[in-house]
Scaffold this active site. Structure first.
Site, PDB file in Angstrom:
ATOM      1  N   ASP A 119       0.866  -1.179   0.000  1.00  0.00           N
ATOM      2  CA  ASP A 119       0.000   0.000   0.000  1.00  0.00           C
ATOM      3  C   ASP A 119       0.904   1.232   0.000  1.00  0.00           C
ATOM      4  O   ASP A 119       2.056   1.147   0.450  1.00  0.00           O
ATOM      5  CB  ASP A 119      -0.860  -0.041   1.273  1.00  0.00           C
ATOM      6  CG  ASP A 119      -2.086   0.840   1.158  1.00  0.00           C
ATOM      7  OD1 ASP A 119      -2.346   1.376   0.068  1.00  0.00           O
ATOM      8  OD2 ASP A 119      -2.789   0.999   2.170  1.00  0.00           O
ATOM      9  N   ARG A 227     -15.476   3.416   2.204  1.00  0.00           N
ATOM     10  CA  ARG A 227     -15.020   3.479   3.602  1.00  0.00           C
ATOM     11  C   ARG A 227     -15.838   4.507   4.389  1.00  0.00           C
ATOM     12  O   ARG A 227     -16.228   4.269   5.528  1.00  0.00           O
ATOM     13  CB  ARG A 227     -13.518   3.794   3.683  1.00  0.00           C
ATOM     14  CG  ARG A 227     -13.071   3.944   5.148  1.00  0.00           C
ATOM     15  CD  ARG A 227     -11.578   4.170   5.315  1.00  0.00           C
ATOM     16  NE  ARG A 227     -10.808   3.012   4.951  1.00  0.00           N
ATOM     17  CZ  ARG A 227      -9.769   3.042   4.113  1.00  0.00           C
ATOM     18  NH1 ARG A 227      -9.379   4.173   3.578  1.00  0.00           N
ATOM     19  NH2 ARG A 227      -9.120   1.926   3.826  1.00  0.00           N
TER      20      ARG A 227
HETATM   21  P1  ADP Z   1      -8.294   1.555  -0.107  1.00  0.00           P
HETATM   22  O1  ADP Z   1      -7.276   0.454  -0.025  1.00  0.00           O
HETATM   23  O2  ADP Z   1      -8.542   2.029  -1.505  1.00  0.00           O
HETATM   24  O3  ADP Z   1      -8.012   2.706   0.833  1.00  0.00           O
HETATM   25  P2  ADP Z   1     -10.056  -0.425   1.087  1.00  0.00           P
HETATM   26  O4  ADP Z   1      -9.928  -1.573   0.169  1.00  0.00           O
HETATM   27  O5  ADP Z   1      -9.310  -0.519   2.386  1.00  0.00           O
HETATM   28  O6  ADP Z   1      -9.700   0.950   0.353  1.00  0.00           O
HETATM   29  O7  ADP Z   1     -11.622  -0.216   1.346  1.00  0.00           O
HETATM   30  C1  ADP Z   1     -12.130   0.373   2.502  1.00  0.00           C
HETATM   31  C2  ADP Z   1     -13.375  -0.349   2.971  1.00  0.00           C
HETATM   32  O8  ADP Z   1     -14.427  -0.013   2.079  1.00  0.00           O
HETATM   33  C3  ADP Z   1     -13.288  -1.880   2.917  1.00  0.00           C
HETATM   34  O9  ADP Z   1     -13.006  -2.462   4.128  1.00  0.00           O
HETATM   35  C4  ADP Z   1     -14.662  -2.317   2.561  1.00  0.00           C
HETATM   36  O10 ADP Z   1     -15.426  -2.413   3.747  1.00  0.00           O
HETATM   37  C5  ADP Z   1     -15.208  -1.159   1.795  1.00  0.00           C
HETATM   38  N1  ADP Z   1     -15.212  -1.376   0.344  1.00  0.00           N
HETATM   39  C6  ADP Z   1     -14.341  -0.815  -0.542  1.00  0.00           C
HETATM   40  N2  ADP Z   1     -14.679  -1.141  -1.794  1.00  0.00           N
HETATM   41  C7  ADP Z   1     -15.785  -1.916  -1.703  1.00  0.00           C
HETATM   42  C8  ADP Z   1     -16.631  -2.562  -2.680  1.00  0.00           C
HETATM   43  N3  ADP Z   1     -16.404  -2.409  -3.983  1.00  0.00           N
HETATM   44  N4  ADP Z   1     -17.659  -3.302  -2.250  1.00  0.00           N
HETATM   45  C9  ADP Z   1     -17.905  -3.421  -0.923  1.00  0.00           C
HETATM   46  N5  ADP Z   1     -17.167  -2.814   0.042  1.00  0.00           N
HETATM   47  C10 ADP Z   1     -16.123  -2.077  -0.333  1.00  0.00           C
END
Ligand code: ADP
Length: 334
Positions: A119, A227
């Site tokens: 990340d 999120r």
């Molecule tokens: P990033 O890595 O882009 O900061 P994350 O993958 O950690 O984002 O996503 C944050 C939270 O949002 C995840 O834990 C999940 O609960 C939710 N989330 C993100 N994208 C989705 C999706 N497409 N469908 C369902 N929940 C999602």
């Protein structure tokens, strides 16, 4: 409970970057499979093709880069890809990899075909980035023994692996690193309808009595970011529970969110201050980012990375070569 107590942390609630309380909650709500992962259809389809083609050829998946604002599902997608391939995933972040040895110890211990997820990959230091080049290209790690003209390089073979990088700032990635990724996928803000589906799924997981109208209300104020949507849902659920409401309707959601000072457009205190600063102090702009940052007491990177993408995407703010300007839309509500 006094209603005023619920209004603390107003600025944090709509902050898309991960907050301490999200760490556990993110994992609870994290989609595990492609069918759980809602929205981002084109990215999902392309990934599924890539995975199937790779599996048919019995190869290791190419290295993949996900980029886009925080909270849109980059980490979740990495988990989904690992699940689809049936391989292990090892998670870390750019700032956590301080020395070449940190990378070596992770890579040497991966089982073949695993995913190594980094990340904030734009925050890797130079030494670590350079050891990643041969690792990504040749699955090898070069160890330099000795110093000066007598130094020798020893090449260590690594198991084959797939690097998945995630970044909010693709422009800060060096060209050699960027070019070593076979697939680049941009994650954009979600459609409101998709956020509603995400909320319905999350409500089911936490057994919250969310009505369709309630989901619509939360979605509207979520900055189209999963999120944030999940975070707001948790607060709305608390409100409903404390007020002994049996179902979360649009009205309940709206009351809870107003108390948290999140307006119907999903703009929070800093968004409004940012727009008001440009409108009032600088007659609508254009005004430079550093001036805005100084005026708000925020750092430039946070404004550029966290606040601006949504404001620009939604037509509240315009970025021009001479600086930032408010738009007709923001003039209407300021
Ligand atoms: P990033 O890595 O882009 O900061 P994350 O993958 O950690 O984002 O996503 C944050 C939270 O949002 C995840 O834990 C999940 O609960 C939710 N989330 C993100 N994208 C989705 C999706 N497409 N469908 C369902 N929940 C999602």
């Amino acid at each position: 409970m006094e209603e005023a107590e619920l209004s603390s942390n107003t600025t944090i609630l709509t902050q898309p970057r991960i907050q301490p309380e999200d760490v556990r909650e993110d994992n609870t709500f994290r989609p595990k499979t492609f069918s759980d992962f809602i929205g981002q259809t084109a990215t999902k389809q392309n990934l599924e093709i890539l995975i199937q083609a790779t599996q048919e050829r019995q190869q290791t998946l190419e290295h993949i880069l996900f980029y886009g604002p925080p909270g849109l599902g980059k980490t979740s997608l990495a988990y989904v890809v690992a699940q689809a391939l049936g391989v292990q995933i090892k998670i870390t972040s750019g700032p956590a990899l301080e020395r070449a040895g940190d990378v070596a110890s992770i890579l040497c211990n991966l089982s073949p075909g695993s995913i190594f997820f980094i990340d904030e990959i734009h925050r890797l230091n130079r030494t670590v980035e350079e050891v990643l080049y041969p690792a990504m290209e040749d699955f090898a790690f070069d160890i330099v023994l000795g110093k000066g003209p007598a130094a020798k390089t020893l090449r260590l073979d690594l198991p084959r692996f797939t690097l998945i990088g995630a970044t909010t700032r693709i422009g800060q990635l060096s060209a050699p690193l960027r070019d070593r990724f076979g697939g680049h996928f941009h994650l954009d803000f979600y459609e409101i309808g998709d956020i509603e589906k995400i909320l319905a799924r999350s409500a089911k997981i936490m057994a919250a009595p969310l009505e369709t109208t309630g989901a619509k209300e939360v979605a509207r104020r979520s900055r189209r970011t999963p999120r944030i949507a999940n975070r707001l849902l948790r607060r709305v659920r608390d409100y409903a529970q404390v007020h002994r409401e049996r179902v979360i309707t649009a009205e309940i959601a709206s009351r809870a969110l107003e108390l948290l000072r999140i307006d119907p457009f999903g703009l929070d205190k800093i968004d409004r201050e940012l727009l008001a600063t440009i409108a009032n102090k600088f007659q609508g702009g254009p005004v430079g980012l550093s001036t805005i940052a100084a005026s708000l007491g925020e750092d430039m990177q946070t404004i550029e990375e966290v606040y601006e993408p949504y404001l620009i995407r939604e037509g509240w703010l315009e970025r021009t070569p001479r600086g930032r300007k408010t738009t007709a839309r923001s003039a209407e509500v300021l």
